[in-house]
Enzyme design. Structure first.
Site, PDB file in Angstrom:
ATOM      1  N   TYR A  10       0.833  -1.198   0.000  1.00 17.62           N
ATOM      2  CA  TYR A  10       0.000   0.000   0.000  1.00 17.62           C
ATOM      3  C   TYR A  10       0.874   1.257   0.000  1.00 17.62           C
ATOM      4  CZ  TYR A  10      -3.969  -2.979   1.419  1.00 17.62           C
ATOM      5  OH  TYR A  10      -4.947  -3.943   1.494  1.00 17.62           O
ATOM      6  N   SER A  24     -13.969  -4.541   1.292  1.00 18.69           N
ATOM      7  CA  SER A  24     -14.982  -3.934   0.410  1.00 18.69           C
ATOM      8  C   SER A  24     -16.393  -4.224   0.914  1.00 18.69           C
ATOM      9  CB  SER A  24     -14.824  -4.437  -1.034  1.00 18.69           C
ATOM     10  OG  SER A  24     -15.560  -3.628  -1.934  1.00 18.69           O
ATOM     11  N   GLY A  55     -17.379  -1.147  -3.071  1.00 16.93           N
ATOM     12  CA  GLY A  55     -16.891   0.037  -3.760  1.00 16.93           C
ATOM     13  C   GLY A  55     -17.855   1.215  -3.746  1.00 16.93           C
ATOM     14  N   GLY A  56     -18.743   1.251  -2.750  1.00 17.13           N
ATOM     15  CA  GLY A  56     -19.701   2.355  -2.635  1.00 17.13           C
ATOM     16  C   GLY A  56     -21.075   2.047  -3.184  1.00 17.13           C
ATOM     17  N   LEU A  57     -21.254   0.914  -3.852  1.00 19.68           N
ATOM     18  CA  LEU A  57     -22.558   0.581  -4.436  1.00 19.68           C
ATOM     19  C   LEU A  57     -23.632   0.393  -3.373  1.00 19.68           C
ATOM     20  CD1 LEU A  57     -21.671  -1.897  -7.338  1.00 19.68           C
ATOM     21  CD2 LEU A  57     -22.271   0.523  -7.495  1.00 19.68           C
ATOM     22  N   LEU A  58     -23.227   0.027  -2.158  1.00 15.85           N
ATOM     23  CA  LEU A  58     -24.191  -0.171  -1.070  1.00 15.85           C
ATOM     24  C   LEU A  58     -24.222   1.020  -0.121  1.00 15.85           C
ATOM     25  CD1 LEU A  58     -23.302  -3.904  -0.333  1.00 15.85           C
ATOM     26  CD2 LEU A  58     -25.346  -3.051  -1.506  1.00 15.85           C
TER      27      LEU A  58
END
Length: 323
Positions: free
Chosen positions: A53, A211, A215-218
């Site tokens: 990272y 996740s 990725g933000g979809l939820l």
């Protein structure tokens, strides 16, 4: 903050794990330090990182940021359960990646130096290494444990049979083996329910979902899209197009419950018996505050059943596809 044991170990960890992948790329060092301070203030004692990272700061950059935070003192290191990972290629040179005994030794020493600590609580395999025998891997890990450099071993992105093999080989050597498995797991991506979760439960591993909001979809993406706050492109945009109807039903149901979609998505994971702690990776202090809010969300049997209707899960194999 509630705490639970990490898998079958005696190690007590918070029900949320602070993911640090954004530190050094999206999040400047000063802001990252403030987020870590805030996380500890909330009672989050479980931090996760990896040697690769860093992105714009270079591989290893995130570990350096955490190490500088530890160096400030104030029991920061003593109060943190620290997990990092190895596997990824660090330089392009031979033996600078994967899980050979040589790389385990080199990568561990390099991480310890960047993190400014003399031990790592949970040293994790970022991916399965199909080219290195388990005898070699476990011998190197046993040595690191004997030296006091690591306390526990964990895995990430393993299949169910990889976990079973790793544990069988560890048991043959009278070694503890793995105590945790990090996998992608959320309401939209439930594939690990087939074999990874049953294997982890059988062998005493805690599941650490990464996740958790896909990725933000939820996280209320349709509302944000309507408000002009977010526009998704690429692979995430394709996933939104594929699951738009289900996500719409999900956001409507979250509104009925009176909770933010992101809070419900995290709370659902916390209601899964195999899950120890979802990894939340805030870029900002506000995102951390929102993640902690999920700890107050309680979902009853009816709510959990409705979420299963919207996002159907998997039965353990082979019942999912056979009698």
């Amino acid at each position: 903050m509630d705490y639970t044991h990490l898998g079958r170990s005696g190690l007590a960890v918070s029900r949320l794990c602070l993911g640090t992948m954004n530190f050094g790329h999206w999040t400047p060092e000063a802001d990252a330090h403030a987020i870590m301070d805030a996380a500890r203030g909330y009672g989050i004692n479980y931090f996760d990182t990896a040697n690769v990272y860093g992105d714009s700061t270079g591989k290893g950059g995130t570990e350096k940021i955490i190490g500088d935070w530890f160096a400030q003192g104030g029991a920061r290191r003593e109060g943190t359960v620290l997990a990092t990972k190895l596997y990824g290629d660090m330089s392009g040179l031979p033996n600078e990646g994967k899980l050979s005994a040589l790389n385990i030794r080199r990568a561990l020493d390099a991480s310890l130096k960047r993190l400014q600590t003399d031990y790592i609580d949970i040293y994790q395999f970022h991916h399965v290494d199909r080219d290195t025998p388990w005898d070699e891997i476990w011998q190197a890990m046993e040595t690191a444990v004997a030296q006091g450099k690591i306390l526990y071993a964990g895995s990430s992105n393993f299949a169910g049979w990889h976990i079973a093999t790793a544990q069988a080989e560890a048991r043959r050597r009278n070694f503890t083996g793995l105590v945790s498995e990090q996998s992608i797991y959320n309401l939209l991506t439930r594939d690990i329910e087939l074999e990874v979760i049953p294997s982890a439960v059988s062998h005493g591993l805690g599941i650490i979902p990464w996740s958790p909001l896909q990725g933000g979809l939820l996280g209320g993406v349709l509302r944000k899209e309507q408000e002009g706050k977010r526009r998704l492109e690429g692979k995430v945009g394709e996933q939104l197009a594929k699951h738009r109807t289900a996500i719409g039903k999900y956001e409507d149901f979250c509104a009925e419950l009176g909770h933010e979609p992101g809070d419900v998505g995290l709370a659902w994971l916390l209601h899964q018996p195999a899950v120890t702690a979802p990894i939340v990776g805030p870029r900002t202090q506000g995102q951390l505050d929102a993640a902690v809010r999920a700890l107050t969300v309680s979902l009853d049997t009816a709510a959990l059943a409705r979420l299963d209707e919207i996002f159907p899960g998997r039965k353990p194999a082979p019942e999912h596809y056979a009698w």
